[in-house]
Design a protein around this motif. Structure first.
Motif, mmCIF file in Angstrom:
data_model
loop_
_atom_site.group_PDB
_atom_site.id
_atom_site.type_symbol
_atom_site.label_atom_id
_atom_site.label_comp_id
_atom_site.label_asym_id
_atom_site.label_seq_id
_atom_site.Cartn_x
_atom_site.Cartn_y
_atom_site.Cartn_z
ATOM 1 N N SER A 14 0.773 -1.099 0.159
ATOM 2 C CA SER A 14 0.372 -0.422 0.110
ATOM 3 C C SER A 14 0.668 1.211 -0.046
ATOM 4 O O SER A 14 1.860 1.250 0.303
ATOM 5 C CB SER A 14 -0.914 -0.160 1.675
ATOM 6 O OG SER A 14 -1.908 1.019 0.727
ATOM 7 N N LYS A 18 0.486 1.768 -7.269
ATOM 8 C CA LYS A 18 0.317 1.092 -8.328
ATOM 9 C C LYS A 18 -1.212 1.726 -8.646
ATOM 10 O O LYS A 18 -0.901 1.593 -9.643
ATOM 11 C CB LYS A 18 -0.105 -0.421 -7.091
ATOM 12 C CG LYS A 18 -1.023 -0.834 -6.527
ATOM 13 C CD LYS A 18 -0.819 -1.749 -5.932
ATOM 14 C CE LYS A 18 -1.612 -2.207 -4.590
ATOM 15 N NZ LYS A 18 -1.818 -1.494 -3.928
ATOM 16 N N SER A 37 -12.643 -4.641 -8.576
ATOM 17 C CA SER A 37 -12.736 -5.655 -7.835
ATOM 18 C C SER A 37 -14.239 -5.712 -7.190
ATOM 19 O O SER A 37 -14.239 -4.419 -6.689
ATOM 20 C CB SER A 37 -11.650 -6.503 -7.001
ATOM 21 O OG SER A 37 -10.430 -6.393 -7.603
ATOM 22 N N ARG A 41 -14.436 -3.538 1.987
ATOM 23 C CA ARG A 41 -13.673 -1.778 2.799
ATOM 24 C C ARG A 41 -14.682 -1.083 2.425
ATOM 25 O O ARG A 41 -14.984 -0.338 1.380
ATOM 26 C CB ARG A 41 -12.021 -1.742 1.873
ATOM 27 C CG ARG A 41 -11.907 -0.057 2.218
ATOM 28 C CD ARG A 41 -10.111 0.162 1.810
ATOM 29 N NE ARG A 41 -9.968 -0.020 0.520
ATOM 30 C CZ ARG A 41 -10.357 1.272 -0.082
ATOM 31 N NH1 ARG A 41 -10.871 2.011 0.099
ATOM 32 N NH2 ARG A 41 -9.116 1.039 -1.152
ATOM 33 N N TYR A 53 -14.050 0.291 -7.062
ATOM 34 C CA TYR A 53 -14.312 -1.058 -6.029
ATOM 35 C C TYR A 53 -15.696 -1.337 -6.350
ATOM 36 O O TYR A 53 -17.226 -0.284 -6.374
ATOM 37 C CB TYR A 53 -14.011 -1.097 -5.020
ATOM 38 C CG TYR A 53 -12.663 -1.395 -4.515
ATOM 39 C CD1 TYR A 53 -11.586 -2.865 -4.935
ATOM 40 C CD2 TYR A 53 -11.829 -0.352 -4.498
ATOM 41 C CE1 TYR A 53 -10.654 -2.691 -4.478
ATOM 42 C CE2 TYR A 53 -9.811 -0.711 -4.112
ATOM 43 C CZ TYR A 53 -9.578 -1.814 -4.272
ATOM 44 O OH TYR A 53 -8.594 -1.808 -3.841
ATOM 45 N N GLU A 72 -10.390 -15.261 -7.909
ATOM 46 C CA GLU A 72 -9.754 -15.084 -6.429
ATOM 47 C C GLU A 72 -10.221 -13.995 -5.175
ATOM 48 O O GLU A 72 -10.933 -13.596 -5.981
ATOM 49 C CB GLU A 72 -7.900 -15.007 -7.461
ATOM 50 C CG GLU A 72 -7.535 -13.285 -7.826
ATOM 51 C CD GLU A 72 -7.934 -12.248 -6.636
ATOM 52 O OE1 GLU A 72 -7.370 -12.499 -5.502
ATOM 53 O OE2 GLU A 72 -8.374 -11.074 -6.867
ATOM 54 N N TYR A 81 -11.094 -8.961 -0.139
ATOM 55 C CA TYR A 81 -11.265 -8.577 -2.125
ATOM 56 C C TYR A 81 -10.731 -9.848 -2.460
ATOM 57 O O TYR A 81 -10.055 -10.651 -2.527
ATOM 58 C CB TYR A 81 -9.599 -7.628 -1.735
ATOM 59 C CG TYR A 81 -9.256 -6.631 -0.891
ATOM 60 C CD1 TYR A 81 -8.333 -6.547 0.051
ATOM 61 C CD2 TYR A 81 -9.632 -5.541 -1.868
ATOM 62 C CE1 TYR A 81 -9.022 -5.614 0.966
ATOM 63 C CE2 TYR A 81 -9.294 -3.850 -1.302
ATOM 64 C CZ TYR A 81 -8.958 -4.513 -0.131
ATOM 65 O OH TYR A 81 -8.861 -3.512 1.399
HETATM 66 N N1 LIG Z 1 -7.171 -10.448 -3.652
HETATM 67 C C1 LIG Z 1 -6.636 -9.238 -4.136
HETATM 68 N N2 LIG Z 1 -6.598 -8.179 -3.653
HETATM 69 C C2 LIG Z 1 -7.029 -7.132 -4.260
HETATM 70 C C3 LIG Z 1 -7.954 -6.958 -4.815
HETATM 71 N N3 LIG Z 1 -8.683 -5.652 -5.318
HETATM 72 C C4 LIG Z 1 -7.461 -4.600 -4.598
HETATM 73 N N4 LIG Z 1 -6.768 -5.769 -3.907
HETATM 74 C C5 LIG Z 1 -5.242 -5.797 -2.733
HETATM 75 O O1 LIG Z 1 -6.157 -5.594 -2.365
HETATM 76 C C6 LIG Z 1 -5.100 -4.491 -1.094
HETATM 77 C C7 LIG Z 1 -5.665 -3.145 -0.369
HETATM 78 O O2 LIG Z 1 -6.221 -2.080 -1.679
HETATM 79 P P1 LIG Z 1 -6.258 -0.686 -1.504
HETATM 80 O O3 LIG Z 1 -7.288 -1.089 0.470
HETATM 81 O O4 LIG Z 1 -7.481 -0.095 -2.417
HETATM 82 O O5 LIG Z 1 -5.145 -0.085 -0.735
HETATM 83 P P2 LIG Z 1 -4.192 0.448 -1.619
HETATM 84 O O6 LIG Z 1 -3.382 -0.617 -1.296
HETATM 85 O O7 LIG Z 1 -3.522 1.740 -0.559
HETATM 86 O O8 LIG Z 1 -4.919 1.391 -2.746
HETATM 87 C C8 LIG Z 1 -4.161 -4.106 -1.928
HETATM 88 O O9 LIG Z 1 -2.805 -4.506 -2.439
HETATM 89 C C9 LIG Z 1 -4.749 -4.380 -3.432
HETATM 90 O O10 LIG Z 1 -3.599 -4.479 -4.723
HETATM 91 C C10 LIG Z 1 -8.767 -7.773 -5.696
HETATM 92 O O11 LIG Z 1 -9.613 -8.574 -6.433
HETATM 93 N N5 LIG Z 1 -8.373 -9.688 -5.065
#
Ligand SMILES: Nc1nc2c(ncn2[C@@H]2O[C@H](COP(=O)(O)OP(=O)(O)O)[C@@H](O)[C@H]2O)c(=O)[nH]1
Ligand SMILES: Nc1ncnc2c1ncn2[C@@H]1O[C@H](COP(=O)(O)OP(=O)(O)O)[C@@H](O)[C@H]1O
Length: 206
Positions: A14, A18, A37, A41, A53, A72, A81
């Motif tokens: 985080s 990305k 996704s 959260r 999302y 997945e 997620y």
């Molecule tokens: N396995 C999985 N991880 C996800 C998915 N969508 C988001 N993530 C991951 O969840 C983590 C947290 O995402 P987020 O809460 O948006 O926070 P950020 O990483 O700070 O932008 C990150 O590593 C994302 O890549 C998903 O569909 N599947």
């Protein structure tokens, strides 16, 4: 499993950058489309349901798991997620290039299902910079930032399982690296198609 488009998977701790990199890539390259996704959260300030999302309750998420709706899914930073099959199947069948922004656990699951998927890990240039990016982003509480920094070391230990690693120090340089990977994969894909079909005929090349 085979598919007609390319599948790119981008993971990072985080705050490494990305989402910013993937967004910039998609602005430059209309052939790449995102996968949206589902997550349990809560939305951040500017986030919109169905854009960053699908924000769903835990009950809805669990129901989708029970219905086998996810390609997945994983627990990350205390939330769930997942990539729904619906989010990518149609675009992949049409031959679009799809980019998944998911965590390392999801990336490894995707590689098992789609061995041709290209796994890209984004690293920050230092711990200090990672912390200061999370603080400057100003979207998460101090507690949430601490959880994310605590999880970062464990996530980064998996970078070696990825096909490519990009160090996101200068943004433009990292974006160039990401574009180069996408471009190289498309060339490789063309070579693979030619190797297994009558592409010369289809292209009218004799
Ligand atoms: N396995 C999985 N991880 C996800 C998915 N969508 C988001 N993530 C991951 O969840 C983590 C947290 O995402 P987020 O809460 O948006 O926070 P950020 O990483 O700070 O932008 C990150 O590593 C994302 O890549 C998903 O569909 N599947
Ligand atoms: N190369 C960079 N240099 C400085 N700041 C960056 C860079 N890349 C991203 N950022 C900033 O760092 C913060 C975290 O980036 P973000 O894309 O939200 O990370 P992630 O999606 O990996 O959590 C954002 O405020 C973003 O503008």
């Amino acid at each position: 499993m085979q598919y007609p488009g390319n599948l790119f998977v981008v993971a990072a701790p985080s705050g490494a950058g990305k989402s910013s990199l993937v967004k910039a890539l998609m602005e430059l390259d209309q052939r790449v489309s995102p996968s949206i996704s589902h997550t349990t959260r809560a939305p951040r300030g500017q986030e919109v349901h169905g854009r960053e999302y699908y924000f769903v309750s835990r009950e809805t998420f669990d129901q989708m798991v029970a219905q086998d709706a996810f390609l997945e899914w994983a627990h990350v930073h205390g939330n769930r997620y997942g990539t729904s099959k619906h989010a990518i199947e149609q675009r992949m069948a049409q031959g679009a290039d799809v980019v998944l922004e998911i965590d390392f656990q999801g990336a490894i699951q995707v590689k098992r299902i789609f061995p041709n998927a290209v796994l890209i890990f984004i690293l920050p240039p230092s711990w200090e910079e990672l912390r200061s990016r999370l603080e400057r982003r100003a979207e998460d509480s101090a507690d949430v930032i601490e959880v994310r920094l605590k999880n970062a070391a464990q996530e980064m230990a998996h970078a070696k399982e990825f096909d490519f690693v990009i160090i996101n120090e200068l943004f433009e340089r990292a974006l160039f690296d990401l574009k180069a990977i996408v471009h190289a994969q498309r060339l490789r894909f063309t070579a693979q198609r030619i190797a297994r079909s009558d592409t010369f005929q289809a292209l009218n090349i004799s």
